[in-house]
Scaffold this active site. Structure first.
Site, PDB file in Angstrom:
ATOM      1  N   MET A   1     -82.266  70.118   5.118  1.00  0.00           N
ATOM      2  CA  MET A   1     -81.320  71.334   4.765  1.00  0.00           C
ATOM      3  C   MET A   1     -81.742  71.570   3.571  1.00  0.00           C
ATOM      4  O   MET A   1     -82.352  70.857   2.493  1.00  0.00           O
ATOM      5  CB  MET A   1     -80.074  70.987   4.905  1.00  0.00           C
ATOM      6  N   PHE A   2     -81.802  73.033   3.111  1.00  0.00           N
ATOM      7  CA  PHE A   2     -82.191  73.694   1.515  1.00  0.00           C
ATOM      8  C   PHE A   2     -83.637  73.375   1.191  1.00  0.00           C
ATOM      9  O   PHE A   2     -84.008  73.399   0.051  1.00  0.00           O
ATOM     10  CB  PHE A   2     -81.273  72.732   0.702  1.00  0.00           C
TER      11      PHE A   2
ATOM     12  N   GLN B   1     -83.050  73.191  16.530  1.00  0.00           N
ATOM     13  CA  GLN B   1     -82.483  71.928  16.713  1.00  0.00           C
ATOM     14  C   GLN B   1     -81.549  71.785  17.500  1.00  0.00           C
ATOM     15  O   GLN B   1     -81.106  71.114  18.297  1.00  0.00           O
ATOM     16  CB  GLN B   1     -82.517  70.965  15.300  1.00  0.00           C
TER      17      GLN B   1
ATOM     18  N   CYS C   1     -84.612  66.539  -4.195  1.00  0.00           N
ATOM     19  CA  CYS C   1     -83.384  65.613  -4.232  1.00  0.00           C
ATOM     20  C   CYS C   1     -82.423  65.823  -5.333  1.00  0.00           C
ATOM     21  O   CYS C   1     -82.648  66.255  -6.517  1.00  0.00           O
ATOM     22  CB  CYS C   1     -84.050  64.232  -4.526  1.00  0.00           C
TER      23      CYS C   1
ATOM     24  N   ASP D   1     -84.691  80.503  15.109  1.00  0.00           N
ATOM     25  CA  ASP D   1     -84.171  79.934  13.715  1.00  0.00           C
ATOM     26  C   ASP D   1     -83.166  78.604  14.541  1.00  0.00           C
ATOM     27  O   ASP D   1     -82.565  78.831  15.519  1.00  0.00           O
ATOM     28  CB  ASP D   1     -83.370  80.685  12.973  1.00  0.00           C
ATOM     29  N   GLU D   2     -83.059  77.706  13.742  1.00  0.00           N
ATOM     30  CA  GLU D   2     -82.053  76.671  13.911  1.00  0.00           C
ATOM     31  C   GLU D   2     -82.426  76.107  15.530  1.00  0.00           C
ATOM     32  O   GLU D   2     -81.451  75.798  16.092  1.00  0.00           O
ATOM     33  CB  GLU D   2     -80.410  76.950  13.899  1.00  0.00           C
TER      34      GLU D   2
ATOM     35  N   GLY E   1     -88.148  70.489   8.341  1.00  0.00           N
ATOM     36  CA  GLY E   1     -87.803  70.067   7.052  1.00  0.00           C
ATOM     37  C   GLY E   1     -86.254  69.746   6.975  1.00  0.00           C
ATOM     38  O   GLY E   1     -85.630  70.136   7.945  1.00  0.00           O
TER      39      GLY E   1
ATOM     40  N   CYS F   1     -84.326  62.412  -1.346  1.00  0.00           N
ATOM     41  CA  CYS F   1     -85.272  61.697  -1.321  1.00  0.00           C
ATOM     42  C   CYS F   1     -85.115  60.256  -0.490  1.00  0.00           C
ATOM     43  O   CYS F   1     -83.960  59.871  -0.628  1.00  0.00           O
ATOM     44  CB  CYS F   1     -85.948  61.461  -2.650  1.00  0.00           C
TER      45      CYS F   1
ATOM     46  N   CYS G   1     -82.555  62.922  -8.264  1.00  0.00           N
ATOM     47  CA  CYS G   1     -83.558  62.405  -9.141  1.00  0.00           C
ATOM     48  C   CYS G   1     -84.655  63.686  -9.195  1.00  0.00           C
ATOM     49  O   CYS G   1     -85.697  63.419  -9.812  1.00  0.00           O
ATOM     50  CB  CYS G   1     -84.216  61.140  -8.500  1.00  0.00           C
TER      51      CYS G   1
HETATM   52 ZN   LIG Z   1     -83.898  60.983  -5.287  1.00  0.00          ZN
END
Ligand SMILES: [Zn+2]
Length: 183
Positions: free
Chosen positions: A12-13, A85, A139, A82-83, A10, A171, A142
Protein backbone atom coordinates in the site's frame (compact mmCIF):
# COMPACT_ATOMS: atom_id res chain seq x y z
CA UNK A 1 -1.65 -6.56 -32.42
CA UNK A 2 0.20 -8.94 -30.12
CA UNK A 3 -1.47 -9.08 -26.74
CA UNK A 4 0.27 -8.99 -23.38
CA UNK A 5 -0.37 -8.77 -19.64
CA UNK A 6 1.49 -6.24 -17.49
CA UNK A 7 1.25 -6.23 -13.69
CA UNK A 8 2.05 -3.36 -11.35
CA UNK A 9 2.45 -4.67 -7.78
CA UNK A 10 3.75 -3.59 -4.39
CA UNK A 11 2.57 -2.65 -0.89
CA UNK A 12 0.00 0.00 0.00
CA UNK A 13 1.06 3.62 -0.62
CA UNK A 14 3.63 2.55 -3.25
CA UNK A 15 1.90 4.39 -6.11
CA UNK A 16 0.35 1.37 -7.86
CA UNK A 17 -2.82 3.16 -8.96
CA UNK A 18 -0.82 6.25 -9.94
CA UNK A 19 1.50 4.07 -12.08
CA UNK A 20 -1.57 2.40 -13.62
CA UNK A 21 -2.95 5.84 -14.50
CA UNK A 22 0.40 6.90 -16.03
CA UNK A 23 0.37 3.73 -18.20
CA UNK A 24 -3.29 4.37 -19.14
CA UNK A 25 -2.47 7.98 -20.09
CA UNK A 26 0.35 6.73 -22.33
CA UNK A 27 -1.98 4.31 -24.12
CA UNK A 28 -4.62 7.04 -24.54
CA UNK A 29 -1.93 9.30 -26.05
CA UNK A 30 -1.21 6.47 -28.53
CA UNK A 31 -4.94 6.74 -29.47
CA UNK A 32 -5.77 3.35 -27.99
CA UNK A 33 -9.21 2.74 -26.49
CA UNK A 34 -8.91 1.96 -22.79
CA UNK A 35 -11.50 0.33 -20.52
CA UNK A 36 -10.80 0.28 -16.78
CA UNK A 37 -12.21 -2.27 -14.35
CA UNK A 38 -12.11 -2.48 -10.59
CA UNK A 39 -13.75 -4.78 -8.04
CA UNK A 40 -17.12 -3.57 -6.80
CA UNK A 41 -16.17 -3.91 -3.13
CA UNK A 42 -13.72 -1.05 -3.44
CA UNK A 43 -15.96 2.00 -3.06
CA UNK A 44 -13.68 4.03 -0.85
CA UNK A 45 -13.98 7.07 -3.13
CA UNK A 46 -15.89 7.23 -6.40
CA UNK A 47 -18.11 4.52 -7.86
CA UNK A 48 -17.18 4.88 -11.54
CA UNK A 49 -13.54 5.95 -11.44
CA UNK A 50 -10.26 4.66 -10.10
CA UNK A 51 -8.69 7.13 -7.73
CA UNK A 52 -5.10 7.04 -6.52
CA UNK A 53 -4.01 8.38 -3.15
CA UNK A 54 -3.11 11.63 -4.92
CA UNK A 55 -6.63 11.91 -6.35
CA UNK A 56 -5.76 11.33 -10.03
CA UNK A 57 -8.70 9.74 -11.83
CA UNK A 58 -9.59 7.55 -14.81
CA UNK A 59 -13.06 6.28 -15.83
CA UNK A 60 -13.80 2.76 -14.62
CA UNK A 61 -16.47 0.06 -14.48
CA UNK A 62 -16.98 -1.65 -11.12
CA UNK A 63 -17.54 -5.41 -11.58
CA UNK A 64 -18.13 -8.24 -9.13
CA UNK A 65 -16.81 -11.22 -11.13
CA UNK A 66 -13.89 -11.37 -13.63
CA UNK A 67 -16.20 -13.03 -16.23
CA UNK A 68 -18.09 -9.73 -16.54
CA UNK A 69 -14.98 -8.27 -18.18
CA UNK A 70 -15.29 -10.80 -21.01
CA UNK A 71 -18.55 -9.10 -22.08
CA UNK A 72 -16.99 -5.64 -22.12
CA UNK A 73 -13.38 -5.90 -23.35
CA UNK A 74 -14.04 -6.22 -27.11
CA UNK A 75 -14.60 -2.46 -27.52
CA UNK A 76 -11.14 -1.66 -26.12
CA UNK A 77 -7.48 -2.07 -27.15
CA UNK A 78 -6.28 -1.84 -23.56
CA UNK A 79 -7.96 -3.29 -20.47
CA UNK A 80 -6.78 -1.88 -17.15
CA UNK A 81 -7.71 -3.49 -13.82
CA UNK A 82 -7.10 -1.84 -10.45
CA UNK A 83 -7.08 -3.61 -7.03
CA UNK A 84 -6.82 -6.89 -8.95
CA UNK A 85 -5.93 -8.86 -5.78
CA UNK A 86 -9.59 -8.70 -4.68
CA UNK A 87 -10.88 -10.79 -7.63
CA UNK A 88 -11.25 -14.58 -7.35
CA UNK A 89 -8.86 -17.01 -9.05
CA UNK A 90 -10.76 -16.86 -12.35
CA UNK A 91 -9.03 -13.49 -12.92
CA UNK A 92 -5.91 -15.34 -14.14
CA UNK A 93 -7.71 -17.09 -17.02
CA UNK A 94 -9.69 -13.94 -17.86
CA UNK A 95 -6.48 -11.85 -18.19
CA UNK A 96 -4.90 -14.54 -20.41
CA UNK A 97 -8.03 -14.86 -22.58
CA UNK A 98 -8.17 -11.10 -23.17
CA UNK A 99 -4.44 -11.00 -24.04
CA UNK A 100 -4.96 -13.97 -26.41
CA UNK A 101 -7.39 -11.73 -28.35
CA UNK A 102 -4.46 -9.37 -28.99
CA UNK A 103 -5.34 -6.87 -26.25
CA UNK A 104 -3.02 -5.24 -23.74
CA UNK A 105 -4.05 -6.07 -20.16
CA UNK A 106 -2.49 -3.91 -17.47
CA UNK A 107 -3.34 -4.70 -13.85
CA UNK A 108 -2.36 -3.23 -10.48
CA UNK A 109 -2.58 -4.99 -7.12
CA UNK A 110 -1.12 -5.76 -3.72
CA UNK A 111 1.35 -8.63 -3.95
CA UNK A 112 1.26 -9.35 -0.19
CA UNK A 113 -1.56 -9.25 2.36
CA UNK A 114 -1.27 -7.56 5.79
CA UNK A 115 0.54 -10.62 7.19
CA UNK A 116 3.13 -10.60 4.42
CA UNK A 117 1.57 -13.60 2.64
CA UNK A 118 1.10 -13.68 -1.16
CA UNK A 119 -2.32 -12.12 -1.80
CA UNK A 120 -5.05 -14.31 -3.36
CA UNK A 121 -4.38 -15.07 -7.03
CA UNK A 122 -1.44 -12.65 -7.33
CA UNK A 123 1.23 -15.42 -7.37
CA UNK A 124 -0.55 -17.23 -10.23
CA UNK A 125 -1.12 -13.99 -12.06
CA UNK A 126 2.51 -12.90 -11.70
CA UNK A 127 3.65 -16.25 -13.10
CA UNK A 128 1.75 -15.91 -16.37
CA UNK A 129 2.18 -12.19 -17.11
CA UNK A 130 4.60 -10.73 -19.65
CA UNK A 131 5.88 -7.79 -17.57
CA UNK A 132 6.07 -7.04 -13.85
CA UNK A 133 6.63 -3.59 -12.37
CA UNK A 134 7.33 -4.05 -8.67
CA UNK A 135 7.05 -0.88 -6.60
CA UNK A 136 8.13 -0.11 -3.05
CA UNK A 137 6.83 2.35 -0.51
CA UNK A 138 8.69 4.31 2.16
CA UNK A 139 8.93 2.74 5.63
CA UNK A 140 7.00 4.75 8.23
CA UNK A 141 9.69 4.27 10.86
CA UNK A 142 13.08 4.34 9.14
CA UNK A 143 12.29 5.74 5.63
CA UNK A 144 13.81 2.56 4.18
CA UNK A 145 12.37 0.63 1.25
CA UNK A 146 8.98 -0.74 2.36
CA UNK A 147 7.37 -3.83 0.96
CA UNK A 148 4.92 -4.77 3.72
CA UNK A 149 1.47 -3.27 4.41
CA UNK A 150 1.26 -3.57 8.19
CA UNK A 151 -2.23 -3.31 9.68
CA UNK A 152 -2.36 -1.05 12.72
CA UNK A 153 -6.11 -1.47 13.37
CA UNK A 154 -7.54 -4.39 15.32
CA UNK A 155 -9.76 -5.56 12.41
CA UNK A 156 -9.55 -9.26 11.55
CA UNK A 157 -9.81 -10.77 8.06
CA UNK A 158 -7.67 -10.46 4.94
CA UNK A 159 -9.90 -7.89 3.25
CA UNK A 160 -10.20 -4.80 5.44
CA UNK A 161 -10.46 -1.63 3.40
CA UNK A 162 -8.73 1.41 4.75
CA UNK A 163 -6.03 4.01 4.31
CA UNK A 164 -3.35 5.36 6.61
CA UNK A 165 -5.80 5.02 9.50
CA UNK A 166 -5.45 1.24 9.20
CA UNK A 167 -2.18 0.45 7.43
CA UNK A 168 1.43 1.62 7.46
CA UNK A 169 4.15 0.68 4.94
CA UNK A 170 7.10 -1.04 6.62
CA UNK A 171 10.51 -2.30 5.52
CA UNK A 172 11.49 -5.88 6.24
CA UNK A 173 13.35 -5.20 9.49
CA UNK A 174 10.74 -2.81 10.98
CA UNK A 175 8.00 -5.26 9.94
CA UNK A 176 9.79 -8.09 11.75
CA UNK A 177 10.35 -5.91 14.81
CA UNK A 178 6.66 -4.87 14.93
CA UNK A 179 5.49 -8.46 14.66
CA UNK A 180 7.87 -9.83 17.29
CA UNK A 181 6.77 -7.06 19.68
CA UNK A 182 3.16 -8.18 19.25
CA UNK A 183 3.92 -11.81 20.20
ZN1 LIG B 1 11.93 0.42 8.42
Amino acid sequence: MNGKVQVVCGPMFSGKTKTLIVLISGYLKDRKKVVVFKPKLDDRYAEESIVSHDKDEAQAFAVTRPAEMLDLFHRADVIAIDEVQFFDESIVGVCETIADYGKIVVVAGLDLDYLGRPFGSMPQLMSVVDEIIKLNSVCTFCSGRARFSHRISKDAGVVVLGEKDKYVPLCRSCYNEMNSKQL
